[in-house]
Scaffold this motif. Structure first.
Motif, PDB file in Angstrom:
ATOM      1  N   GLY A  66       0.947  -1.219  -0.173  1.00  0.00           N
ATOM      2  CA  GLY A  66      -0.108  -0.045   0.024  1.00  0.00           C
ATOM      3  C   GLY A  66       0.903   1.366  -0.082  1.00  0.00           C
ATOM      4  O   GLY A  66       0.386   2.473  -0.059  1.00  0.00           O
ATOM      5  N   THR A  73       3.002   4.418  -0.906  1.00  0.00           N
ATOM      6  CA  THR A  73       2.743   5.374  -2.203  1.00  0.00           C
ATOM      7  C   THR A  73       3.805   6.119  -2.298  1.00  0.00           C
ATOM      8  O   THR A  73       4.555   6.247  -3.350  1.00  0.00           O
ATOM      9  CB  THR A  73       1.697   5.899  -2.222  1.00  0.00           C
ATOM     10  N   ILE A 123      -8.596   1.357  -5.851  1.00  0.00           N
ATOM     11  CA  ILE A 123      -8.548   1.155  -4.402  1.00  0.00           C
ATOM     12  C   ILE A 123      -9.041  -0.250  -3.820  1.00  0.00           C
ATOM     13  O   ILE A 123      -8.505  -0.911  -2.918  1.00  0.00           O
ATOM     14  CB  ILE A 123      -9.309   2.414  -3.534  1.00  0.00           C
ATOM     15  N   ILE A 179     -11.231  -0.568  14.774  1.00  0.00           N
ATOM     16  CA  ILE A 179     -10.329   0.655  15.009  1.00  0.00           C
ATOM     17  C   ILE A 179      -8.913   0.073  14.422  1.00  0.00           C
ATOM     18  O   ILE A 179      -8.373   1.066  13.867  1.00  0.00           O
ATOM     19  CB  ILE A 179      -9.971   0.931  16.348  1.00  0.00           C
ATOM     20  N   VAL A 198      -8.286  -1.995  11.980  1.00  0.00           N
ATOM     21  CA  VAL A 198      -8.440  -1.962  10.575  1.00  0.00           C
ATOM     22  C   VAL A 198      -8.087  -0.644   9.950  1.00  0.00           C
ATOM     23  O   VAL A 198      -7.357  -0.460   9.171  1.00  0.00           O
ATOM     24  CB  VAL A 198      -9.948  -2.270  10.123  1.00  0.00           C
ATOM     25  N   LEU A 199      -8.455   0.432  10.678  1.00  0.00           N
ATOM     26  CA  LEU A 199      -8.037   1.896  10.095  1.00  0.00           C
ATOM     27  C   LEU A 199      -6.596   1.718  10.060  1.00  0.00           C
ATOM     28  O   LEU A 199      -6.233   2.763   9.203  1.00  0.00           O
ATOM     29  CB  LEU A 199      -8.755   2.711  11.234  1.00  0.00           C
ATOM     30  N   ILE A 230      -5.014   0.568   6.532  1.00  0.00           N
ATOM     31  CA  ILE A 230      -5.537   1.145   5.319  1.00  0.00           C
ATOM     32  C   ILE A 230      -4.311   1.895   5.060  1.00  0.00           C
ATOM     33  O   ILE A 230      -3.754   2.898   5.863  1.00  0.00           O
ATOM     34  CB  ILE A 230      -6.818   1.630   5.650  1.00  0.00           C
ATOM     35  N   PRO A 231      -3.898   1.554   3.724  1.00  0.00           N
ATOM     36  CA  PRO A 231      -2.894   2.644   3.368  1.00  0.00           C
ATOM     37  C   PRO A 231      -3.231   3.913   3.119  1.00  0.00           C
ATOM     38  O   PRO A 231      -4.134   4.307   3.081  1.00  0.00           O
ATOM     39  CB  PRO A 231      -2.732   1.830   1.932  1.00  0.00           C
ATOM     40  N   THR A 232      -2.245   4.932   3.144  1.00  0.00           N
ATOM     41  CA  THR A 232      -2.592   6.153   3.381  1.00  0.00           C
ATOM     42  C   THR A 232      -2.988   6.825   2.071  1.00  0.00           C
ATOM     43  O   THR A 232      -3.696   7.650   2.096  1.00  0.00           O
ATOM     44  CB  THR A 232      -1.204   7.125   3.642  1.00  0.00           C
ATOM     45  N   ILE A 233      -2.655   6.240   0.860  1.00  0.00           N
ATOM     46  CA  ILE A 233      -3.400   6.629  -0.494  1.00  0.00           C
ATOM     47  C   ILE A 233      -4.936   6.525  -0.173  1.00  0.00           C
ATOM     48  O   ILE A 233      -5.651   7.318  -0.895  1.00  0.00           O
ATOM     49  CB  ILE A 233      -2.959   5.839  -1.570  1.00  0.00           C
ATOM     50  N   VAL A 234      -5.437   5.689   0.454  1.00  0.00           N
ATOM     51  CA  VAL A 234      -6.722   5.543   0.362  1.00  0.00           C
ATOM     52  C   VAL A 234      -7.516   6.743   1.469  1.00  0.00           C
ATOM     53  O   VAL A 234      -8.402   7.154   0.835  1.00  0.00           O
ATOM     54  CB  VAL A 234      -7.114   4.120   1.137  1.00  0.00           C
ATOM     55  N   TYR A 235      -6.982   6.840   2.462  1.00  0.00           N
ATOM     56  CA  TYR A 235      -7.253   8.267   3.203  1.00  0.00           C
ATOM     57  C   TYR A 235      -7.018   9.264   2.135  1.00  0.00           C
ATOM     58  O   TYR A 235      -7.899  10.441   2.347  1.00  0.00           O
ATOM     59  CB  TYR A 235      -6.277   8.390   4.410  1.00  0.00           C
TER      60      TYR A 235
END
Lengths: 267, 453, 486
Positions: free
Chosen positions: B373, B375, B428, C298, C300-301, C304-309
């Motif tokens: 993930g 980037t 995504i 929590i 799981v948060l 999550i890769p930062t690109i998703v955020y």
């Protein structure tokens, strides 16, 4: 229901006599039956000692008196415990209010990581016992005096409580309990982590406190029970084996198990 | 002693005396209210946390799920020899000279014929505008087909061609009649035509396999953009990371956990590992650019460079997990091996390491998932470049330019056409599915082989 | 011969060595009628290690050193006259490399023989168009000197890799042969190969140090270059960030630092109370069922890769804040803003704060809680007045770690905060951060030796120093805190 009112009735009759009345108390930890059928009367303004081998349930029973067991999820209490004739397990009773009336001192000194002053002032503050700083100062001073710690710490009230010696820490914890102005003080092996000199000081203190408070003390040491208490209760395997004036228990036990314990056959 | 007792009585009356335990006093009621408020704050915080997760996932799913479906137009194209093979000799080189521009008229004519046959006509819609329903990518597809099948010239072949991005958007709710009036790239007439074609079954929407296999496409052709190169690039990088970081990480952990003496060098290594775990990822990108590309002269955009950078980032994770796994093997196992005369090295490689392996693999997979993930560092080593060519087969392919899944997402967010937002969200989802799978494997490994001593 | 094949050959030799070594040990033992010191396979391992490892180390070193040597030699061949006005030697060198690659490509396609190349002259043949055929586009016509340099570069590279192949294979055979000669029954093969393996293990753990050296080295080196062409005073104290392609840029770090701290501050304002309350609620209040449900959610948060955020900030949070808050209240018109990035980054940091705080709260001994409950304190009083003060140093450490994360975070700010360097207070304005500018200065085709590119290294160094400082401080505080209860 009937039986309960009967018990309460009896308690009211004996109001002047015992401070704490326990009838038919059972304590369960999950599936374990830790305390079985305990009946005991604890008189006011005296020291009552609970003795017995470790794991006999004396500490567990002590903690039911101020509902400290509430913090353990799996613990369940049955039976009646009356303080001044009021059932402490009544749903209307708030354990917070109960614990202000029934203070507690623990096995290991556990001062908060705050200053000596703040340790003692903690209880009065949360219970709102003082209207202003002067009153609070007074409470702190008198509590420390009653705990016999004042002369040792009066010059360093801002020092952390954790910096005191073991015996001083325990007396600080006693001062902390006194500051809330309780009627009953429960002590769970208060001297087991202390050296003999500190122990002697704490014992002396307990003897003095008897004038104003009802004290229940759990102890490992029979000598200590003999030294400080007026009444003694002997627990064994979750059962209250024998209870009576300390002298009688130590000189003339009725039960074989008490005799064996006192003479050092087991323990 | 006497003055202590004297002051006792004064203080004993200082505090207000409590009433019955059965009656809540005012202060206790206030304190209980404060307690309830505090508890409520906690509940709110937990709710916010869970809602944030739900909101995040919903937003991505709502925006991205539609990218897995795509609108296609079914037309029969007459592959006119007069246009595609003027010399009539079916010579591949000659056919190749016809550029994609040469194929566009064929499509225009095919669609016009189709409309005539079905009796569809829209007022104010030119033949050229009608042909604009078909993606600009379609002529290239057609040319590729003809070059692969030169014998088909002169025949009529049925093609399932991509519809343009706006038409696709119309069926996904992104484009409406109102928005089309203001849009230079699409007109309401075109949408009407699309509706008619759909009614006739010429225009269909189906599952978008190309999204997983096709390479990226240019700014004006969002409908053709796919993740093929990015998935391949990410897979190559993960392979590099796995091959490098697992042995390196395990070797380093074994040394530190089993052999390292207590000295300054060991301390230095420990401090370095702890700090590397906290260095911002972008700094690793700078390292990759300065050392691997500028200094060692490795090519830009190559999976090998990405893999190397991610390896350095993943190493601390793997080392920490591996050391925990090694630590969990009880000393009695080592003692037992040493007791029967094994050397220290033998006890580690024959007994401790196999027992620690599930823990090590779990840690490695979690490290890989993190790397997948990541980037920011990849942006700096040129992975943002527009790459349409698939990288070759390994090992040479490691040095070919490629993209990576998260970088492809970033790339698409930088494009003008809103259809790319859908693509980015879709990408995504693909990335998250991979992450979920990897984590599931890690969880299963842990459950299956977890050992308690 | 490509490096990959070379490695495979060496490994093949090592495998062969394993069997040969084993066999030799066994036959020697049988001939001399003696017992082997170690198991036969250790003799094989001994020989295999000696065959492979020195050769591979030589290979790695060679790959590292050769480009530097050739580069410096060839770059010396180019006279100053061949360097265009205003250009840099490094740019010419990159042309040289590309021409050399192009020539290789030409030869591979068969359009050019080795003799053709020697005859090929920059002034005679149109190199530019021939190279364009193989996909190498050159900006201008090639000066003779540059073309000659490219030819030298190419031939030295080829000679170099030939020499490397010979040297690596030679060393592999030589050290393998030496090991082979030493195989005797009384050779302590196990001990020898174990020492060897141990050295390899140590070598692997040195990678961590090498990485740090690489990071610090490259940052310092290029930052030093930057400060040679751009005054350090302006970099640190100028309030204007305005890079220009043609030079004359203003490269003041202050607006970037301001943006970084502002966004991080907003993120911490979101993450710290929420994360802390989550930790408190889940560890002190929640029942088992809720804990088992909410805790993984929590966590799981955190996975999550930062690109998703970043995408979440770009397509959901940004437009929402703009359309519902900023525009109606007349506070701004930009969907990327400090608040957008800060909020989303705050969400990202929640699990980080909550799991660290959870550990710390659980480290407060039960005796503290008992003491407080025994005095008649309620749960919230106990938490606020006893547990939190006791856990304070640890919580502060956790917050510092979260701050270091926030400062180094890239993708959320790239997609959510904007690109305008601004010193302002309005959280609905777009601002930019150090990490955003590192990305924008180092992506795209830029001239490497220009201050506009090199400034990214100075920014990177600043970032590195800040985050490292915060981390060291945080770890120190947390460690002190843990010692207090051990």
């Amino acid at each position: 229901m009937n039986q309960m009112t009967e018990v309460e009735q009896k308690a009211v009759e004996m109001l002047n006599e015992p401070k704490i009345v326990a009838r038919n108390v059972q304590v369960y930890y999950g599936d374990t039956h830790a305390i079985k059928d305990v009946d005991v009367d604890i008189p006011a303004q005296s020291v009552t000692a609970f003795i017995g081998p470790s794991g006999c349930g004396k500490s567990t029973f002590l903690r039911t008196l101020n509902r400290m067991n509430d913090t353990i999820d799996i613990c369940r209490v049955e039976g009646d415990i009356l303080i001044d004739g009021e059932d402490v397990y009544d749903p209307k009773v708030d354990p917070v209010q109960l614990r202000a009336k029934v203070g507690m001192v623990f096995q290991k000194p556990n001062p908060f990581p705050k200053s000596i002053y703040d340790n003692v002032a903690y209880g009065p503050r949360i219970h709102g016992l003082s209207r202003n700083k002067t009153e609070l100062d007074e409470i702190v001073t008198s509590s420390l005096q009653k705990a016999g710690l004042w002369d040792e710490v009066k010059d360093r009230l801002d020092a952390p409580g954790t910096g005191l010696s073991g015996g001083q820490q325990q007396r600080l914890c006693i001062a902390r309990a006194i500051a809330v102005n309780p009627e009953i003080i429960l002590m769970d092996e208060p001297c087991s982590a202390l050296d003999p000199i500190a122990t002697a000081k704490v014992e002396e203190l307990i003897d003095e406190l008897r004038e104003n408070y009802t004290i229940v003390i759990v102890t490992h040491s029979m000598q200590q029970a003999a030294r400080v208490s007026q009444r003694t209760a002997f627990f064994h395997l979750g059962v209250l084996v024998e209870e009576g004036p300390t002298e009688d228990i130590f000189t003339n036990p009725h039960d074989k198990r008490t005799q064996d314990y006192i003479t050092g056959r087991f323990g | 002693m006497s003055d202590t007792i004297a002051s006792t009585d004064a203080a004993a009356t200082a505090g207000p005396r409590k009433g019955s335990l059965l009656v809540l006093d005012k202060r206790t009621r206030k304190r209980n209210a404060a307690e309830a408020r505090f508890r409520l704050m906690g509940q709110i915080a937990v709710t916010i946390g869970v809602l944030a997760l739900v909101g995040l996932l919903t937003s991505i799913l709502m925006n991205g799920l539609s990218s897995f479906r795509q609108t296609y137009i079914q037309v029969s194209v007459y592959l006119d020899p007069a246009k595609l093979d003027k010399n009539g000799n079916r010579n591949l080189e000659d056919i190749a000279k016809v550029t994609t521009f040469g194929y566009a008229p064929l499509l225009k004519k095919a669609l016009a014929d189709k409309m005539a046959k079905e009796g569809i006509s829209i007022e104010g819609l030119s033949e050229k505008d009608a042909a604009a329903l078909i993606s600009k990518e379609a002529p290239a597809d057609l040319r590729r087909y003809v070059l692969a099948h030169p014998t088909s010239i002169g025949k009529t072949v049925s093609f399932n061609l991509l519809a343009s991005g706006r038409i696709d958007g119309y069926y996904k709710g992104r484009v409406t009649m109102e928005s089309a009036k203001l849009d230079r790239n699409v007109s309401p007439q075109q949408l009407m035509l699309a509706d008619k074609l759909k009614a006739d079954g010429v225009l269909t929407t189906r599952f978008n396999w190309e999204f997983f296999t096709a390479p990226d496409a240019s700014d004006t052709r969002p409908e053709a953009a796919g993740l093929g190169v990015a998935i391949l690039g990410s897979a190559y990088m993960m392979l590099v990371v796995l091959v490098l970081s697992l042995p390196l990480g395990v070797a380093a952990s074994i040394y530190l956990e089993e052999f390292a003496p207590q000295n300054a060098l060991t301390d230095l290594i420990e401090v370095n590992i702890a700090n590397l775990a906290a260095v911002p990822s972008i700094v690793f990108g700078i390292l990759g650019l300065a050392v691997f590309i500028n200094f060692a002269g490795l090519p830009q955009s190559a999976p090998i460079v990405g893999g190397l950078v991610l390896t350095l980032m993943t190493l601390p994770t793997i080392i920490i997990a591996t050391r925990a796994a090694l630590k969990a093997v009880p000393p009695s196992i080592r003692d037992a091996a040493l007791g029967v005369g094994a050397s220290k090295m033998q006890s580690v490689f024959h007994h401790v390491l196999p027992l620690a392996m599930p823990g090590i693999l779990t840690g490695t997979i979690i490290g890989l998932a993190q790397a997948l993930g990541e980037t920011a560092p990849l942006l700096l080593i040129g992975m943002v470049a527009f790459v349409r060519e698939y990288p070759g087969a390994p090992p040479e392919g490691f040095f070919d330019p490629a993209s990576a899944l998260p970088v492809q997402v970033y790339n698409w967010t930088q494009r003008g056409d809103p259809a790319f937002v859908e693509r980015a969200s879709g990408a995504i989802i693909v990335l998250l599915v991979f992450l979920v799978l990897m984590n599931l494997i890690a969880i299963i490994l842990r459950r299956r082989f977890e050992r308690r001593w | 011969m490509s490096v990959g094949i070379l490695i495979l050959i060496v490994l093949g030799l090592a495998l062969l060595g394993y069997f040969v070594g084993r066999q030799r040990a066994l036959s020697k033992a049988a001939n001399e009628g003696r017992k082997l010191h170690s198991l036969p396979s250790y003799y094989g391992q001994f020989l295999a290690l000696f065959t492979a490892v020195p050769a591979l180390i030589l290979l790695a070193a060679w790959l590292f050193v050769q480009p530097m040597l050739i580069e410096s030699h060839v770059s010396g061949l180019i006279p100053d006259s061949a360097i265009p006005e205003g250009g840099a030697r490094s740019l010419v060198m990159s042309d040289v490399r590309r021409i050399a690659d192009g020539l290789d490509a030409l030869m591979e396609q068969g359009g050019l023989g080795e003799e053709d190349l020697t005859r090929m002259r920059a002034d005679l043949t149109n190199i530019r168009s021939r190279l364009a055929e193989v996909g190498i586009a050159l900006g201008s016509n090639v000066p003779v000197e540059v073309f000659d340099a490219a030819k030298t570069y190419r031939s030295e590279k080829n000679t170099g890799s030939l020499l490397m192949t010979i040297a690596v294979l030679g060393l592999s055979l030589a050290s393998g042969g030496w090991a082979f000669m030493r195989i005797r029954p009384e050779l302590r093969a196990r001990n020898n190969s174990e020492t060897f393996v141990k050295a390899l293990l140590l070598g692997s753990s040195l990678v961590a140090i090498l990485t740090t050296v690489g990071i610090v080295g490259s940052l310092l080196f290029e930052t030093f270059h930057f400060f040679q062409i751009y005054p350090a005073k302006d970099f640190f104290f100028s309030t204007v960030w305005n890079p220009q392609f043609r030079g004359g840029s203003d490269l003041g770090i202050l607006p970037l630092l301001w943006g970084t701290f502002y966004v991080s501050f907003v993120a911490l304002v979101v993450a710290v109370p929420i994360g802390l309350m989550i930790a408190i609620y889940l560890s002190e209040y929640a029942g088992r069922a809720l804990r088992n449900l909410a805790k993984p959610a929590i966590e799981v948060l955190a996975g999550i890769p930062t690109i998703v955020y970043g995408l979440f900030a770009l397509i959901t949070v940004g437009p929402f804040l703009r359309d519902w808050i900023a525009q109606p209240m007349g506070l701004g018109t930009s969907s990327s803003s400090v608040l957008t990035a800060g909020l989303v980054m705050g969400i990202m940091l929640i699990p980080f704060v909550s799991s660290l705080s959870d550990d710390i709260i659980n480290a407060v001994p039960q005796a503290m809680r008992d003491g407080s409950y025994g005095l008649g304190a309620t749960q919230s009083e106990t938490i606020r007045q006893v547990i939190l003060p006791a856990a304070l140093p640890g919580v502060v450490g956790a917050i510092l770690l979260a701050a270091s994360r926030a400062i180094g975070e890239t993708m959320i700010v790239v997609l959510g905060a904007g690109a305008a360097a601004r010193l302002g207070l309005n959280p609905f304005d777009a601002m930019t951060t150090v990490t955003v500018k590192i990305v924008s200065q180092l992506t795209g085709d830029t001239e490497f030796a220009s201050p506009e590119t090199l400034v990214a290294f100075a920014l990177g160094l600043t970032l590195f120093v800040f985050t490292l400082g915060l981390n060291v401080l945080a770890l120190y505080i947390v460690r002190k805190y843990r010692e207090q209860y051990e």
